[in-house]
Design a protein around this motif. Structure first.
Motif, mmCIF file in Angstrom:
data_model
loop_
_atom_site.group_PDB
_atom_site.id
_atom_site.type_symbol
_atom_site.label_atom_id
_atom_site.label_comp_id
_atom_site.label_asym_id
_atom_site.label_seq_id
_atom_site.Cartn_x
_atom_site.Cartn_y
_atom_site.Cartn_z
ATOM 1 N N TYR A 116 -32.632 -82.316 14.149
ATOM 2 C CA TYR A 116 -32.797 -81.235 15.132
ATOM 3 C C TYR A 116 -34.267 -81.102 15.526
ATOM 4 N N HIS A 146 -31.100 -74.515 12.294
ATOM 5 C CA HIS A 146 -31.379 -75.867 12.780
ATOM 6 C C HIS A 146 -30.975 -76.929 11.756
ATOM 7 N N TYR A 152 -36.761 -78.553 17.159
ATOM 8 C CA TYR A 152 -36.861 -77.117 17.427
ATOM 9 C C TYR A 152 -38.118 -76.857 18.253
ATOM 10 N N ASP A 179 -33.757 -76.757 22.858
ATOM 11 C CA ASP A 179 -33.954 -77.727 21.780
ATOM 12 C C ASP A 179 -33.179 -79.002 22.088
ATOM 13 N N CYS A 197 -31.371 -80.965 26.574
ATOM 14 C CA CYS A 197 -30.536 -80.653 25.405
ATOM 15 C C CYS A 197 -29.182 -81.350 25.508
#
Length: 338
Positions: free
Chosen positions: A211, A165, A213, A92, A20
């Protein structure tokens, strides 16, 4: 002052947080990364300190007693120096190309005449074992290439929502609306998006898959079994969302319509989880939740209760099972759980 502050709430995240943080470092000096170690019992804190020492102009390590995801986000907001604010959970990550495109656009808007309250982009469900990755896009419902308002927002169908997100908020807006998430509560990402919405006047949508997820850990908060075990926390968030809109006369037609649709799916998710738990106690909690909405705002209650979802999760006995299964699949789609 930084352009973008990114809060990374971490609790026992040593196994995956590097992926991340490394993805966020791509933003360089335009970004500050606030790693919030929320009372971890593993090496999360040490890893955070390691990054802060190596990248002192970009990374800040913040250590606190365990307060839950919401309190970690609160800490991020309190410590943010960036014009804009984003939350990225520690399991994430973000896509580098989309990241640079968003930062470029934020810089351009910041130098222009208009104030931007919310940036929206796509996110990808990185579901473990899935051959095809589902992308949440908004191209049919939002103008591209310019700042727009709620009046220009298209009506999104069930299952299509702006989630945590998707969003980057103006930091000042979060402080102006006095957003404070509850401690020791999961599912506050819905509150993070929902509660500031009445304060949002301007938006910008970028059709980039920013993003990522991740879904797949057994202990993940959106795993169905985990949701049922933590149903009281889901109910708490649900009630706070009701409180956000109940009795409000100052919300425009389009934003109100969107907020009611969002509340409708959260009421549905809560109700379905309570039904699937199979206990009399939780069926009573479902009835109590709908009574809470009725007492808070009778007009919203009637609208949601008489909708197909509201009717479906409140049918008596076994007659509603088939409809409940269909509604459950919608809830699955919303959260992406197994």
């Amino acid at each position: 002052m930084k352009l973008l502050s990114v809060a990374v709430p971490c609790y026992n995240s040593q196994a995956y947080m590097r992926n991340c943080v490394d993805s966020l470092l791509e933003g360089g000096d335009l970004v500050e990364i606030l790693i919030v170690d929320d009372g971890s019992k593993d090496d999360t804190g040490k890893i955070a300190d390691e990054y802060a020492a190596k990248y002192p102009n970009i990374v800040k390590a913040i250590h606190q007693e365990n307060g839950g995801h919401g309190e970690a986000v609160n800490t991020g907001i309190r410590n943010a120096t960036g014009l804009y604010f984003k939350v990225v959970d520690s399991d994430d990550w973000v896509n580098a190309e989309a990241y640079h495109a968003i930062l470029d656009k934020l810089q351009e808007i910041t130098g222009g005449p208009q104030v931007l309250d919310m940036m929206i982009s796509n996110f990808v469900y990185e579901k473990q074992g899935a051959k095809r990755k589902k992308v949440m896009k908004y191209t049919k419902y939002m103008p591209e290439g310019r700042i727009f308002t709620w009046k220009e927002m298209g009506k999104m169908p069930l299952g299509k929502y702006i989630l945590m997100h998707s969003v980057i908020y103006r930091t000042g807006l979060l402080r102006e609306c006095e957003l404070v998430l509850p401690k020791h509560t999961f599912y506050v990402d819905n509150l993070f998006v929902y509660q500031p919405l009445p304060s949002v006047r301007t938006m910008y949508y970028m059709d980039v898959n920013f993003y990522r997820y991740f879904i797949g850990r057994e202990d993940q908060s959106v795993h169905e079994d985990v949701m049922i075990r933590r149903i009281d926390q889901q109910i708490r968030v649900n009630k706070l969302m009701i409180d956000t809109i109940a009795g409000r006369k100052d919300i425009g037609k389009n934003i109100r319509r969107y907020m009611l649709r969002y509340l409708e799916i959260i009421m549905t998710v809560s109700s379905i989880m309570l039904i699937r738990s199979g206990t009399e106690e939780n069926l009573e909690k479902k009835n109590e939740l709908w009574k809470y909405l009725k007492n808070a705002d009778i007009h919203i209650y009637r609208k949601l209760r008489m909708g197909i979802l509201g009717r479906g999760v409140n049918l008596p006995g076994g007659s509603g099972r088939n409809l409940s299964v269909a509604i459950y699949k919608l809830a699955q789609k919303f959260y992406g759980f197994n």
